[in-house]
Design an enzyme around this catalytic site. Sequence first.
Site, short mmCIF file in Angstrom:
data_model
loop_
_atom_site.label_atom_id
_atom_site.label_comp_id
_atom_site.label_asym_id
_atom_site.label_seq_id
_atom_site.Cartn_x
_atom_site.Cartn_y
_atom_site.Cartn_z
N TYR A 101 0.17 -1.17 0.20
CA TYR A 101 -0.30 -0.02 -0.22
C TYR A 101 1.26 1.09 -0.09
O TYR A 101 1.90 1.33 0.69
CB TYR A 101 -0.65 0.21 1.15
CG TYR A 101 -1.50 1.44 1.47
CD1 TYR A 101 -2.69 1.70 0.43
CD2 TYR A 101 -1.19 2.89 2.37
CE1 TYR A 101 -3.34 2.82 0.84
CE2 TYR A 101 -1.36 3.42 2.28
CZ TYR A 101 -3.22 3.44 1.63
OH TYR A 101 -2.99 5.26 2.02
N GLU A 189 -4.45 7.59 -3.44
CA GLU A 189 -3.74 6.35 -2.73
C GLU A 189 -3.62 5.29 -3.77
O GLU A 189 -4.23 4.32 -5.23
CB GLU A 189 -4.40 5.57 -1.60
CG GLU A 189 -5.23 5.11 -1.89
CD GLU A 189 -5.99 4.89 -0.78
OE1 GLU A 189 -6.19 4.08 0.39
OE2 GLU A 189 -7.28 3.20 -0.98
#
Length: 381
Positions: A101, A189
């Site tokens: 991530y 993101e």
Amino acid sequence: MRLHEYQAKRLFSEAGIQTPASGLASTVEEAVEAAESIGYPVAIKAQVHVGGRGKAGGIKLADTAQEAREAAGEIIGMDLKGYTVDRVLVEAAVDFVTELYVGVTMDRGAGKPVAMVSTKGGVDIEEVAESDPDAIAREHVDPAHGLHPYQARKAVYDAGVEREFAGDVAAILSTLYDLWDETDGSDAEINPVMITDDGAVVAADAVFNVDDDALFRQSEIAQLEGETSGDDLESMASEYGFDYVRLDGNVGIIGNGAGLVMTTLDLVDYYGGAPANFLDIGGGAKAGRVRNALEVVFADENVDSVVFNIFGGITRGDEVARGINDALEAFDEIPNPVTVRLAGTNSVEGMEILNTELVTVEETLEAAVQRAVADAEEVAQ
Ligand code: GDP
Ligand code: MN
């Protein structure tokens, strides 16, 4: 403003982040064509604004044209958490060993941007943040200086990314920060960043939200606006100039002022109902505006009742009452029961003016909300 995955990936790719080869398709034929030119296997991904598309059946892998046809056929037109899928992104499937991530957002508590990395990629990051906050390495950024290269490397090492890929992941984080900064991002993101067995580091998903108040100076991104909402009701509300958020309940809510509308949402929930939307009609509530607001709320097929919560300030209660009367009289048939609560300037006059053949008038907010919740329950049965 929330970009679609394919739009965000275009931005990422232009900035130098590696993304899989891809094509956008709105029909099964187009999807198969894209898959043929990319080469198999491909991932076919619903382009709607919901997270967790994978789990919800909005992402399928295909090894052949036949499979691509079936997958695209299943995904295009499907309902994904309330959104109808009208486009898919067809991408070269990534054969990954690891999912990471990488994200950038504003940490409002700290009053600074924060750059984040985690080796717990590919899963719901909000859940990780709650259950295992230490699994997300964070670096706060001084916006005057930007994300220093050493900070990007530190975040990557702190997260425990394998040394071999640390440089590439740090480069992605730096690029993402710069892009976020330059294009007035609010959240950015990549979840997951995939590492393949031959060592490539690829952005497999992309989220990029831009601060609405900065769109005036982000003309390229602002141009994408028409194709981003994905929800017809939200587009309609935005054309009318309302602050509107669609929710999944059945009590439609219209109020003037964000705080007042939020309070109404909370009360609907408190009295056992479920809000269908947030709609702030803004200052003034002339008939035209009330009618537009009702049009948006009535157009939501989930709505079973509607509650108005209006506070008369500069806009007087009697004007609002006339607006509501005029707006409702213009409907041949009012599709759902409507309850009105008026307070503030000239509210007593307003309540007298309201046509009780068209609406139920309640004196207190609590009573109005309870009535709307009860109406919704009755209609839903
Ligand atoms: P989200 O569920 O909406 O966040 O969509 P993502 O793009 O993040 O995809 C969810 C999951 O689907 C990923 O974490 C992967 O496990 C899987 N996935 C997506 N694209 C690919 C791909 O190209 N190859 C493989 N093997 N899996 C993929
Ligand atoms: Mn994802």
